[in-house]
Design an enzyme around this catalytic site. Structure first.
Site, PDB file in Angstrom:
ATOM      1  N   CYS A   9       0.871  -1.183   0.000  1.00 60.82           N
ATOM      2  CA  CYS A   9       0.000   0.000   0.000  1.00 60.82           C
ATOM      3  C   CYS A   9       0.906   1.230   0.000  1.00 60.82           C
ATOM      4  CB  CYS A   9      -0.987  -0.030   1.174  1.00 60.82           C
ATOM      5  SG  CYS A   9      -0.257   0.217   2.811  1.00 60.82           S
ATOM      6  N   ASN A  12       2.590   1.457   4.313  1.00 61.55           N
ATOM      7  CA  ASN A  12       2.796   0.188   5.007  1.00 61.55           C
ATOM      8  C   ASN A  12       2.443   0.269   6.492  1.00 61.55           C
ATOM      9  OD1 ASN A  12       5.512  -2.062   5.765  1.00 61.55           O
ATOM     10  ND2 ASN A  12       3.515  -2.623   5.008  1.00 61.55           N
ATOM     11  N   CYS A  14      -1.327   0.706   7.254  1.00 64.76           N
ATOM     12  CA  CYS A  14      -2.767   0.426   7.352  1.00 64.76           C
ATOM     13  C   CYS A  14      -3.168  -0.809   6.553  1.00 64.76           C
ATOM     14  CB  CYS A  14      -3.596   1.629   6.881  1.00 64.76           C
ATOM     15  SG  CYS A  14      -3.401   3.127   7.857  1.00 64.76           S
ATOM     16  N   ARG A  15      -3.352  -0.626   5.250  1.00 71.20           N
ATOM     17  CA  ARG A  15      -3.918  -1.688   4.416  1.00 71.20           C
ATOM     18  C   ARG A  15      -2.995  -2.883   4.218  1.00 71.20           C
ATOM     19  NH1 ARG A  15      -5.465   2.127  -0.466  1.00 71.20           N
ATOM     20  NH2 ARG A  15      -3.639   3.192   0.368  1.00 71.20           N
ATOM     21  N   SER A  16      -1.746  -2.642   3.839  1.00 71.13           N
ATOM     22  CA  SER A  16      -0.874  -3.788   3.539  1.00 71.13           C
ATOM     23  C   SER A  16      -0.536  -4.624   4.775  1.00 71.13           C
ATOM     24  CB  SER A  16       0.381  -3.364   2.771  1.00 71.13           C
ATOM     25  OG  SER A  16       1.154  -2.436   3.478  1.00 71.13           O
ATOM     26  N   ASP A 128      -8.075   3.807   1.184  1.00 70.04           N
ATOM     27  CA  ASP A 128      -7.159   4.120   2.277  1.00 70.04           C
ATOM     28  C   ASP A 128      -7.953   4.652   3.465  1.00 70.04           C
ATOM     29  OD1 ASP A 128      -5.091   4.884   3.931  1.00 70.04           O
ATOM     30  OD2 ASP A 128      -4.056   6.084   2.424  1.00 70.04           O
TER      31      ASP A 128
END
Length: 164
Positions: A9, A12, A14-16, A128
């Protein structure tokens, strides 16, 4: 030989890392632990060395996932050791494909939600959640979980194909 997957993401945090945690759990549940390596990174280095966002940690913990994480930036030389690079949105997909040193490396980059059988075309981005509230992190987790089984099926096929 270990099949390696890296989720990417922006920063690195939140999402990933969320996708890394969920997918690592799916890998363990499927009995592929030790045969599949799971990792994550960001397209940028803004948060290098930091832990995951506290809201990411909270949503993961509430849903039974664990995570020990330190943010880092994706490096071009990683393409040579990765089998699959999973982008969390179209911007990451484009950035990673531009970074790829070869066409074969560019072909390793895929969007996570392309593995969700309930999503046919349309918007494949995992939005995001960083600038929003807790709801965005819950929504992000739902999208990650929904796509993880399809991704696992693809990875299992690749791993079993290597063993044959």
């Amino acid at each position: 030989m270990t099949y390696r997957v890296c989720f990417v993401c922006t920063g690195n945090i939140c999402r990933s890392p969320m996708a890394e945690s969920v997918f690592r759990a799916r890998v363990a549940e499927s009995g592929l632990e030790g045969r599949v390596g799971v990792d994550s990174a960001g397209t940028g280095g803004w948060h290098e060395g930091e832990g995951a966002d506290p809201r990411t940690m909270a949503v993961l913990e509430r849903n039974g996932y664990g995570l020990d994480h330190t943010a880092r930036q994706f490096q071009v030389e990683w393409f040579s050791r990765l089998d699959l690079v999973i982008a969390l949105d179209a911007g990451h997909l484009r950035a990673l494909r531009r970074m790829a040193p070869t066409e074969q490396d560019a072909a390793k980059v895929r969007l996570l939600r392309s593995y969700d059988p309930a999503v046919s075309g349309g918007d494949l981005d995992v939005p995001d959640p960083y600038y929003g509230g807790a709801d965005g992190f819950e929504e992000c987790l739902e999208m990650v979980v929904a796509a993880s089984q399809g991704l696992l099926a693809e990875v299992r096929e690749q791993v079993e194909g290597r063993a044959a």
